[in-house]
Design a protein around this motif. Structure first.
Motif, PDB file in Angstrom:
ATOM      1  N   SER A   6       0.819  -1.210   0.000  1.00 23.38           N
ATOM      2  CA  SER A   6       0.000   0.000   0.000  1.00 23.38           C
ATOM      3  C   SER A   6       0.852   1.260   0.000  1.00 23.38           C
ATOM      4  N   LEU A   7       2.123   1.138   0.378  1.00 30.17           N
ATOM      5  CA  LEU A   7       3.004   2.301   0.372  1.00 30.17           C
ATOM      6  C   LEU A   7       3.213   2.833  -1.037  1.00 30.17           C
ATOM      7  N   PHE A   8       3.203   1.948  -2.049  1.00 32.43           N
ATOM      8  CA  PHE A   8       3.375   2.390  -3.423  1.00 32.43           C
ATOM      9  C   PHE A   8       2.247   3.327  -3.852  1.00 32.43           C
ATOM     10  N   ASN A   9       1.081   3.214  -3.270  1.00 30.70           N
ATOM     11  CA  ASN A   9      -0.038   4.086  -3.624  1.00 30.70           C
ATOM     12  C   ASN A   9       0.185   5.515  -3.157  1.00 30.70           C
ATOM     13  N   LYS A  10       1.071   5.719  -2.173  1.00 33.53           N
ATOM     14  CA  LYS A  10       1.318   7.037  -1.609  1.00 33.53           C
ATOM     15  C   LYS A  10       2.542   7.718  -2.220  1.00 33.53           C
ATOM     16  N   ILE A  11       3.256   7.020  -3.077  1.00 33.64           N
ATOM     17  CA  ILE A  11       4.503   7.541  -3.618  1.00 33.64           C
ATOM     18  C   ILE A  11       4.297   8.024  -5.042  1.00 33.64           C
ATOM     19  N   ASN A  12       4.843   9.165  -5.335  1.00 37.28           N
ATOM     20  CA  ASN A  12       4.758   9.769  -6.653  1.00 37.28           C
ATOM     21  C   ASN A  12       5.993   9.344  -7.441  1.00 37.28           C
ATOM     22  N   PHE A  13       5.808   8.614  -8.530  1.00 33.05           N
ATOM     23  CA  PHE A  13       6.921   8.122  -9.328  1.00 33.05           C
ATOM     24  C   PHE A  13       7.174   8.975 -10.583  1.00 33.05           C
ATOM     25  N   ASN A  14       6.755  10.226 -10.566  1.00 31.87           N
ATOM     26  CA  ASN A  14       6.947  11.074 -11.743  1.00 31.87           C
ATOM     27  C   ASN A  14       8.300  11.773 -11.758  1.00 31.87           C
ATOM     28  N   GLY A  15       9.160  11.511 -10.794  1.00 31.35           N
ATOM     29  CA  GLY A  15      10.502  12.090 -10.776  1.00 31.35           C
ATOM     30  C   GLY A  15      10.591  13.398 -10.028  1.00 31.35           C
ATOM     31  N   ASN A  17       9.811  14.152  -6.540  1.00 30.94           N
ATOM     32  CA  ASN A  17      10.420  13.946  -5.237  1.00 30.94           C
ATOM     33  C   ASN A  17      11.185  12.639  -5.256  1.00 30.94           C
ATOM     34  N   LEU A  18      12.500  12.723  -5.164  1.00 31.57           N
ATOM     35  CA  LEU A  18      13.327  11.526  -5.255  1.00 31.57           C
ATOM     36  C   LEU A  18      13.868  11.133  -3.894  1.00 31.57           C
ATOM     37  N   SER A  19      14.023   9.844  -3.708  1.00 32.80           N
ATOM     38  CA  SER A  19      14.607   9.309  -2.484  1.00 32.80           C
ATOM     39  C   SER A  19      15.816   8.463  -2.851  1.00 32.80           C
ATOM     40  N   SER A  20      16.823   8.532  -2.025  1.00 32.13           N
ATOM     41  CA  SER A  20      18.008   7.704  -2.267  1.00 32.13           C
ATOM     42  C   SER A  20      17.911   6.380  -1.531  1.00 32.13           C
ATOM     43  N   ASP A  21      16.807   6.149  -0.834  1.00 30.57           N
ATOM     44  CA  ASP A  21      16.657   4.954  -0.015  1.00 30.57           C
ATOM     45  C   ASP A  21      15.459   4.120  -0.438  1.00 30.57           C
ATOM     46  N   GLY A  22      15.434   3.677  -1.680  1.00 31.43           N
ATOM     47  CA  GLY A  22      14.342   2.847  -2.177  1.00 31.43           C
ATOM     48  C   GLY A  22      14.241   1.523  -1.439  1.00 31.43           C
ATOM     49  N   LYS A  78      18.957  15.593   9.383  1.00 33.84           N
ATOM     50  CA  LYS A  78      18.630  16.698   8.472  1.00 33.84           C
ATOM     51  C   LYS A  78      18.321  16.176   7.075  1.00 33.84           C
ATOM     52  N   ILE A  79      19.015  15.118   6.669  1.00 34.40           N
ATOM     53  CA  ILE A  79      18.770  14.509   5.362  1.00 34.40           C
ATOM     54  C   ILE A  79      17.464  13.726   5.394  1.00 34.40           C
ATOM     55  N   LEU A  80      17.276  12.955   6.446  1.00 36.21           N
ATOM     56  CA  LEU A  80      16.129  12.050   6.527  1.00 36.21           C
ATOM     57  C   LEU A  80      14.807  12.774   6.678  1.00 36.21           C
ATOM     58  N   ILE A  81      14.804  13.893   7.349  1.00 41.68           N
ATOM     59  CA  ILE A  81      13.542  14.596   7.578  1.00 41.68           C
ATOM     60  C   ILE A  81      12.956  15.134   6.279  1.00 41.68           C
ATOM     61  N   ASN A  82      13.810  15.370   5.273  1.00 41.48           N
ATOM     62  CA  ASN A  82      13.344  15.888   3.988  1.00 41.48           C
ATOM     63  C   ASN A  82      13.173  14.804   2.939  1.00 41.48           C
ATOM     64  N   ASP A  83      13.494  13.565   3.273  1.00 47.87           N
ATOM     65  CA  ASP A  83      13.371  12.473   2.308  1.00 47.87           C
ATOM     66  C   ASP A  83      11.888  12.101   2.154  1.00 47.87           C
ATOM     67  N   PRO A  84      11.333  12.182   0.946  1.00 48.03           N
ATOM     68  CA  PRO A  84       9.902  11.947   0.769  1.00 48.03           C
ATOM     69  C   PRO A  84       9.463  10.517   1.101  1.00 48.03           C
ATOM     70  N   LEU A  85      10.312   9.555   0.893  1.00 50.69           N
ATOM     71  CA  LEU A  85       9.957   8.167   1.150  1.00 50.69           C
ATOM     72  C   LEU A  85       9.993   7.846   2.640  1.00 50.69           C
ATOM     73  N   LEU A  86      11.047   8.266   3.305  1.00 48.41           N
ATOM     74  CA  LEU A  86      11.174   7.961   4.731  1.00 48.41           C
ATOM     75  C   LEU A  86      10.200   8.753   5.589  1.00 48.41           C
ATOM     76  N   SER A  87       9.828   9.938   5.157  1.00 47.11           N
ATOM     77  CA  SER A  87       8.884  10.728   5.941  1.00 47.11           C
ATOM     78  C   SER A  87       7.486  10.130   5.911  1.00 47.11           C
ATOM     79  N   LEU A  88       7.180   9.280   4.930  1.00 43.13           N
ATOM     80  CA  LEU A  88       5.865   8.610   4.879  1.00 43.13           C
ATOM     81  C   LEU A  88       5.730   7.562   5.963  1.00 43.13           C
ATOM     82  N   LYS A  89       6.843   6.974   6.395  1.00 42.43           N
ATOM     83  CA  LYS A  89       6.801   5.877   7.338  1.00 42.43           C
ATOM     84  C   LYS A  89       6.993   6.308   8.780  1.00 42.43           C
ATOM     85  N   SER A  90       7.060   7.577   9.076  1.00 40.94           N
ATOM     86  CA  SER A  90       7.301   8.034  10.436  1.00 40.94           C
ATOM     87  C   SER A  90       6.150   7.730  11.360  1.00 40.94           C
TER      88      SER A  90
END
Length: 90
Positions: A6-15, A17-22, A78-90
């Motif tokens: 279900s996490l994939f439904n919340k992620i925008n894959f249009n390029g 917001n990028l995350s380095s931690d897929g 500071k890096i993690l708080i702005n990561d779009p993928l990791l901020s979804l799982k907080s």
């Protein structure tokens, strides 16, 4: 095997917001599968904080995820708080 994600439904894959931690998607799913948060909830924390914003369970869970992803220092926050993928799982 993980049936749905279900996490994939919340992620925008249009390029935009990028995350380095897929790999954190798989890590998140694994931690949910083993019910880590439920296990952490069973630890009897003594919390003397006045009006805490986050529970000790959530803080410990975040620390475990940070360490497993290789972010060991507080300065990495500071890096993690702005990561779009990791901020979804907080």
């Amino acid at each position: 095997m993980i049936q749905t994600n279900s996490l994939f439904n919340k992620i925008n894959f249009n390029g935009g917001n990028l995350s380095s931690d897929g790999g954190s998607i798989l890590l998140s799913q694994f931690l949910e599968k083993i019910n880590l948060k439920k296990l952490l909830d069973s630890i009897p924390f003594v919390d003397l904080r006045h009006l805490p914003v986050y529970s000790n369970t959530n803080i410990l869970f975040q620390q475990i995820i940070k360490c497993l992803l290789g972010y060991n220092d507080q300065s990495d926050q500071k890096i993690l708080i702005n990561d779009p993928l990791l901020s979804l799982k907080s």
